[in-house]
Design an enzyme around this catalytic site. Structure first.
Site, PDB file in Angstrom:
ATOM      1  N   TYR A  99       6.110  24.098  39.778  1.00  0.00           N
ATOM      2  CA  TYR A  99       4.971  23.603  40.062  1.00  0.00           C
ATOM      3  C   TYR A  99       4.577  22.763  41.097  1.00  0.00           C
ATOM      4  CZ  TYR A  99      -0.019  24.479  39.511  1.00  0.00           C
ATOM      5  OH  TYR A  99      -1.435  24.390  40.052  1.00  0.00           O
ATOM      6  N   GLU A 107      -1.969  24.837  46.424  1.00  0.00           N
ATOM      7  CA  GLU A 107      -1.182  24.653  44.836  1.00  0.00           C
ATOM      8  C   GLU A 107       0.290  25.634  45.462  1.00  0.00           C
ATOM      9  OE1 GLU A 107      -2.223  26.376  40.548  1.00  0.00           O
ATOM     10  OE2 GLU A 107      -2.424  28.651  42.385  1.00  0.00           O
TER      11      GLU A 107
END
Length: 386
Positions: free
Chosen positions: A108, A196
């Site tokens: 992530y 993101e």
């Protein structure tokens, strides 16, 4: 402002972030042609402004062009429902067809604004592919953070610390450092509120790829980015919110039945809170700003009344920048111009509040005037029950 995954990946590619090869399609035949161009084995991904698409059936693996066409046919036109969509789902109008990547590890990576520290923060985690909120709740130690210096920005040693914390080494370590710095530079250059990548994957053949991407932009900076403003997809937004933006109104639709018209975001939040304390449910957030006038109030009425769930309206105005008597005149004129078929409670405080109450009382219209915010909330919730 939000954009689609395929648009976000195109921007990331410009900044040197590695992304899979792929193209967008709006017909099954186009999806087949793209799969053929990419060599056959592809992933077909629904393009909507929501996460959780895979669980809702919006992402399918296809082993050949024919399977890609079939996958696109099943996804295009469906109303995809995920935890982040309205209850009725969102219609899928296009799909991203991109090369299938054999995944060895999911990571992530994101950049957002830490408002408490007033500086961007880069977050990374070995728990990629999951909702970051779940990771934060269950295993907060798995989330690594590095805060950029407001003057110097994100430094190389910080990117290396994140890459090392992800357990990477060798060429993957170097690739991750480059990707972290590139994502940060994209965040700044494009005036993002969020950049993101989830997941950022390590492939079986040792590559680092942004398998998914999300870029959200600061609406107030779009005047500097006309190319990005052109990417706005109005079909993905709540129609009433789109209409409100045309009149420079800050409006967010909610699920309740008490329409709110307030000046100032903080007062609007407080108004919604006290409505809930009084047993009601706010139907919207609507900040008409400090310069409320007849047109502003009129457009606000129209937008609030367009929501069929609204059973009563609470107008809560503090006369600081704008005088209360001016707002009262605007409310009266707007109510005459717009067919208001629900109870309206008005609470005005501040400059010329006494004069404003007299204007409302002498208007000949059926307003309920409240003396305090608590009184206003109780009156509007009681009006619904009656």
């Amino acid at each position: 402002m939000k954009i689609h995954e395929y648009q976000a990946k195109a921007i990331l590619r410009e900044f040197g972030v590695p992304v899979p090869a792929g193209e967008v399609a709006d017909t099954p035949a186009a999806a087949r042609a793209i799969a053929q161009k990419l060599g056959g084995r592809v992933v077909v991904k629904a393009q909507i402004h929501a996460g959780g698409r895979g669980k809702g059936g919006g992402i399918k693996l296809a082993d050949d062009p024919a399977a890609a066409e079939a996958a696109a046919r099943s996804i295009l036109g469906m109303r995809l429902k995920t935890p982040q969509t309205p209850a009725e789902g969102i219609e899928v109008k296009r799909v991203l067809v991109e090369e299938a990547s054999p995944i060895r590890q999911e990571l992530y990576l994101s950049v957002t604004l830490d408002r408490a520290r007033a500086t961007p923060v880069v977050m990374a985690s070995e728990a990629g592919g999951m909702e970051i909120e779940e990771v934060a709740a269950r295993s907060p130690e798995k989330i690594l953070r590095e805060w950029a210096d407001p003057a110097l920005g994100l430094q190389g040693f910080q990117a290396r610390a994140l890459s090392f914390g992800l357990g990477l080494s060798g060429d993957l370590f170097k690739a991750a450092v480059a990707a972290i710095l590139s994502l940060y530079h994209c965040f700044l250059a494009k005036d993002c509120s969020l950049a993101e990548i989830n997941p950022l994957v390590v492939t079986a053949d040792g590559r680092l790829l942004a398998l998914d991407a999300k870029l959200n932009f600061d609406d107030n900076a779009l005047f500097r980015h006309t190319d990005m403003a052109a990417m706005r997809d109005l079909d993905e937004e709540e129609p009433l919110e789109v209409e409100a933006s045309k009149h420079n109104l800050n409006y967010i639709k909610l699920d309740g039945n008490v329409g709110c018209m307030v000046n100032g975001a903080g007062l609007a939040m407080g108004t919604m809170d006290i409505i809930k304390l009084a047993g009601g449910e706010p139907a919207n957030f609507l900040d008409v700003g400090g310069g409320a006038n007849v047109n502003t109030v009129s457009n606000g009425f129209k937008i609030i009344l367009s929501d069929k769930n609204v059973k009563a309206i609470l107008i809560n105005i503090f006369g600081g920048i704008v005088r209360c008597d001016r707002v009262a005149n605007g409310v009266v004129e707007a109510a005459k111009n717009v067919h208001v078929n629900v109870p309206v409670v008005v609470r005005l405080e501040g400059t010329n509040a006494k004069e404003a109450r007299e204007i409302l009382a002498n208007s000949g219209l059926n307003f309920m005037v409240a003396g305090s915010l608590r009184d206003a909330a109780e009156k509007v919730t009681a009006a619904i029950k009656n």
